[in-house]
Scaffold this active site. Structure first.
Site, PDB file in Angstrom:
ATOM      1  CB  CYS A 323      41.978  49.750  24.149  1.00 55.44           C
ATOM      2  SG  CYS A 323      42.099  50.299  22.428  1.00 55.44           S
ATOM      3  CG  HIS A 422      46.290  51.990  25.373  1.00 50.71           C
ATOM      4  ND1 HIS A 422      46.137  50.683  25.739  1.00 50.71           N
ATOM      5  CD2 HIS A 422      45.752  52.094  24.124  1.00 50.71           C
ATOM      6  CE1 HIS A 422      45.545  50.012  24.766  1.00 50.71           C
ATOM      7  NE2 HIS A 422      45.297  50.846  23.779  1.00 50.71           N
TER       8      HIS A 422
END
Length: 473
Positions: A323, A422
């Site tokens: 991310c 994630h």
């Protein structure tokens, strides 16, 4: 409602345990946390974002996570400011003073969620935030006694005996409350006790005589739990395995639960490297997610990570960016709208041929797919939470295939991997494939979901005396 004398007293775990116990009894039970401040979050079934701890509590109750379980989520972006998320969606970025004024509006959202949950479930187990003794925040409080008083909810108070001063915590907290708030507390719970209970009993008798309130349960210290942390990085670093992984503990690290499966792997030695620490050699370096990517990138550069990464790659080490960490690996991070602060551009680490533009719309999505490296078709599951679009050059290769589309980017020499997913290590197959890509061939596979279920059942079993005491009141 479960409130605590301090942060990290064990509120989240007690709520999860009570939800699991009532779920076992066939009660339609739901968790709720009116206001949470955390950088570990989860994507819900209704396409919103809530605190990670509430998603765990939902699992304990046998439910999919929903935004009504955490109607107000604050994600700090600086020491004085935070992104305010209402019913799962970003409402605004506010400093502490502005949010304090906004709480009257936020309380309306909280009560809407509470009313909807009341209509659907037989029992609601509510978690407080921090401590009700924070008298400076009592005005417009929506997280602790302000909520309890608004909905006329009984409260149990939890304290962590492992950190010491447990009796002072209870008595001092009570002394900070108004008479009506004191009367609302129906009993105490002592958490994380280890030792001979007989040596504690005189203190329990003193506390009950001093306050006129019962000690409902003394809960044991349970070692080796595998439960999603609400926010703080857990001090335990996992196993001292042969394969070394380091993760920079950047100031605004988010969703560090990404590393739970690695911490549980018997062949992995995972360390979070804090500020001003010597950066040790490693087999794999992982750059984590961030709530303020440009600021945390500047922190990494100031801490000397750039030359460390470059040397690590020269010697054939592998690097993963997740991310915000993925965005940092690129050439440029552009923030034309001032999403994370002052508008402008930042030079990235220049290790991947990608560019990122931060956008005002947040992408929230649960995803499943397959790995697209090492000729692997291992299953992967995870979720995306990010504000930004990343553009990769034709020289990069994808990391995953999600819904038939390429996701992420790998460098031409296959030493660097970046992704928005994630939870990429949570699926046993994906975890094994990623570690094999990084250089670890292991016969061990970590099933994080199974470990989580085992831990939820352990804490539930430990809390049986607490539920028994509550049901007798």
């Amino acid at each position: 409602m479960v409130q605590g004398t301090t942060s990290d007293a064990g509120k989240s775990t007690v709520v999860a345990a009570l939800c699991r116990l009532l779920h076992r009894q066939g009660v339609r039970v739901v968790p709720m946390k009116p206001q949470n401040m955390a950088l570990n979050s989860a994507v819900t079934i209704d396409g919103g974002e809530i605190g990670r701890a509430q998603a765990l509590q939902a699992m304990a109750a046998g439910l999919p996570a929903h935004t009504d379980m955490n109607p107000v989520l604050l994600k700090p972006s600086s020491d004085t400011g935070a992104q305010v998320i209402i019913h799962g969606k970003v409402r605004a970025d506010m400093d502490a003073r502005d949010y304090h004024q906004y709480k009257t509006i936020a309380m309306g959202a909280v009560l809407e969620s509470y009313e909807r949950l009341q209509q659907q479930y037989e029992a609601i187990i509510v978690e407080g935030a921090g401590s009700p003794a924070e008298v400076n925040l009592r005005d417009r409080d929506i997280a602790n006694m302000g909520f309890a008083e608004a909905v006329d909810c009984p409260v149990i108070l939890v304290a962590d005996i492992d950190r010491g001063g447990v009796f002072a915590h209870f008595v001092g907290t009570l002394d900070c409350l108004s008479e009506s708030e004191q009367n609302r507390i129906i009993g105490f719970v002592i958490n994380r006790f280890r030792g001979d209970i007989r040596l504690l009993e005189p203190g329990l008798e003193w506390l009950e005589k001093k306050t006129g309130k019962p000690v409902l349960a003394v809960l044991p210290y349970l070692h080796g739990l595998q439960l999603d942390a609400e926010d703080a990085i857990q001090s335990s670093q996992g196993n001292a395995g042969k394969f070394r992984i380091i993760v920079p503990a950047i100031p605004r690290i988010s969703n560090h639960t990404d590393f739970d499966a690695l911490r549980a792997h018997p062949d992995v030695d995972l360390q979070f490297i804090g500020p001003d620490r010597a950066i040790p050699p490693a087999d794999l370096i992982i750059l984590p997610g961030s709530k303020n990517t440009r600021a945390d990138l500047a922190f990494l550069q100031a801490q000397g990570w750039q030359p460390v990464l470059e040397k690590h790659l020269r010697y054939g080490g592998k690097v993963i960016g997740i991310c915000g960490g993925y965005q940092m690996l690129g050439q440029i991070i552009s923030d034309p709208h001032g999403v994370e602060g002052q508008a402008g551009d930042s030079d990235g680490l220049g290790l991947l041929d990608i560019t990122t533009e931060l956008t005002q719309e947040k992408r929230l999505q649960q995803v499943t797919g397959v790995c697209a490296f090492n000729a692997s078709t291992a299953q992967v599951s995870g979720y995306e939470i990010h504000m930004g679009i990343t553009y990769a050059s034709n020289d990069t290769q994808p990391v995953f295939t999600i819904n038939g589309e390429d996701e992420g980017a790998r460098s031409p020499d296959d030493l660097i991997l970046g992704t928005y997913l994630h939870g990429l290590f949570d699926h046993p197959e994906a975890c094994a494939a990623l570690l094999a890509w990084a250089g670890l061939e292991s016969e061990h596979k970590v099933d994080l979901a199974a470990l989580r279920e085992l831990s939820l059942n352990r804490v539930a079993d430990a809390c049986v005396p607490l539920l028994d005491a509550l049901q007798k009141l």
